[in-house]
Design an enzyme around this catalytic site. Structure first.
Site, PDB file in Angstrom:
ATOM      1  N   HIS A  95       0.821  -1.220   0.000  1.00  0.00           N
ATOM      2  CA  HIS A  95       0.000   0.000   0.000  1.00  0.00           C
ATOM      3  C   HIS A  95       0.850   1.264   0.000  1.00  0.00           C
ATOM      4  O   HIS A  95       0.332   2.368  -0.183  1.00  0.00           O
ATOM      5  CB  HIS A  95      -0.977   0.001   1.184  1.00  0.00           C
ATOM      6  CG  HIS A  95      -0.377   0.340   2.513  1.00  0.00           C
ATOM      7  ND1 HIS A  95       0.026  -0.610   3.411  1.00  0.00           N
ATOM      8  CD2 HIS A  95      -0.116   1.529   3.100  1.00  0.00           C
ATOM      9  CE1 HIS A  95       0.500  -0.019   4.506  1.00  0.00           C
ATOM     10  NE2 HIS A  95       0.425   1.279   4.334  1.00  0.00           N
ATOM     11  N   ASP A 119       0.551  -7.555   1.658  1.00  0.00           N
ATOM     12  CA  ASP A 119       0.932  -6.145   1.812  1.00  0.00           C
ATOM     13  C   ASP A 119       2.450  -5.969   1.834  1.00  0.00           C
ATOM     14  O   ASP A 119       3.002  -5.309   2.717  1.00  0.00           O
ATOM     15  CB  ASP A 119       0.302  -5.514   3.049  1.00  0.00           C
ATOM     16  CG  ASP A 119       0.133  -3.992   2.890  1.00  0.00           C
ATOM     17  OD1 ASP A 119       0.656  -3.443   1.912  1.00  0.00           O
ATOM     18  OD2 ASP A 119      -0.519  -3.375   3.756  1.00  0.00           O
ATOM     19  N   SER A 134       4.575   3.151   7.768  1.00  0.00           N
ATOM     20  CA  SER A 134       4.312   1.978   6.930  1.00  0.00           C
ATOM     21  C   SER A 134       5.512   1.633   6.058  1.00  0.00           C
ATOM     22  O   SER A 134       6.094   2.500   5.410  1.00  0.00           O
ATOM     23  CB  SER A 134       3.100   2.233   6.030  1.00  0.00           C
ATOM     24  OG  SER A 134       1.920   2.300   6.781  1.00  0.00           O
TER      25      SER A 134
END
Length: 207
Positions: free
Chosen positions: A51, A80, A159
């Site tokens: 992402h 992911d 992230s």
């Protein structure tokens, strides 16, 4: 060594570990928008979240602020994770630790760029390791996969960055916040996936 001296020694060792991993952690951007972090792995390669790798080409900023252009090699939205190739990245790859040895209550750390604060260090403890509750992750396949569930405060910009154990080895990749906990992809899962992608690419080249 007195208790106070031992505490200072532990503090200095933690600072040294954090600085070493900072030197292998990059920023990822698409145009003016900061997307997250990435981890130097192998020669001129970066692992991050799927992402975060939302474009085929991303700007990669090294710890010394030098910029490189990264190209997407592969991504897996369900797990992911994503792999980027970054020519002339020239960063030391991180050391992989074993997330299987993590136990609830163990100390962990995360490095990332929350809200643009470059190389920030977050501390926390392991809450659990294993499949996440179904209500946390809508994707049924991803929910059945193992996750690191951490009692740690992170924010947008973390992230794709590394989660470290007390030895300074990467045990996970910061991924999301769910019901007050931080979820991270186990390091072995991410690195194993990346290795498989490279093997596939080499097979295609030699076919």
């Amino acid at each position: 060594m007195t208790g106070l001296a031992a505490a200072f020694d532990a503090q200095n060792r933690l600072a040294e570990l954090a600085e070493r991993i900072r030197q292998s952690t990059v920023q990822l951007q698409a145009g003016p928008h900061q997307l997250g972090a990435g981890i130097a792995w192998g020669e001129d390669l970066v692992i991050t979240n799927a992402h975060v790798a939302v474009a085929d080409s991303l700007e990669v900023t090294r710890p010394d602020r030098q910029r490189r252009q990264g190209r997407l090699v592969a991504r897996d939205p369900k797990r992911d994770v994503a792999l980027l190739e970054v020519p002339r990245l020239d960063l030391a790859p991180v050391s992989l630790g074993g997330s299987a040895r993590l136990r609830p209550g163990m100390l962990v750390f995360a490095i990332g760029h929350p809200f643009g604060l470059v190389g920030a260090l977050a501390t926390g403890i392991v809450h659990a390791v294993g499949p996440a509750p179904s209500q946390w992750i809508p994707n049924a396949v991803a929910g059945r996969l193992p996750w690191l569930m951490l009692d740690m405060e992170v924010a947008p910009g973390n992230s794709g960055g590394p989660v470290l154990d007390a030895h300074g080895e990467v045990v996970g990749i910061t991924t999301m916040i769910a019901f007050g906990l931080t979820l991270a992809v186990p390091g072995e899962a991410a690195f194993r996936w990346a290795s498989h992608q490279l093997q596939q690419r080499r097979s295609k080249r030699t076919a």
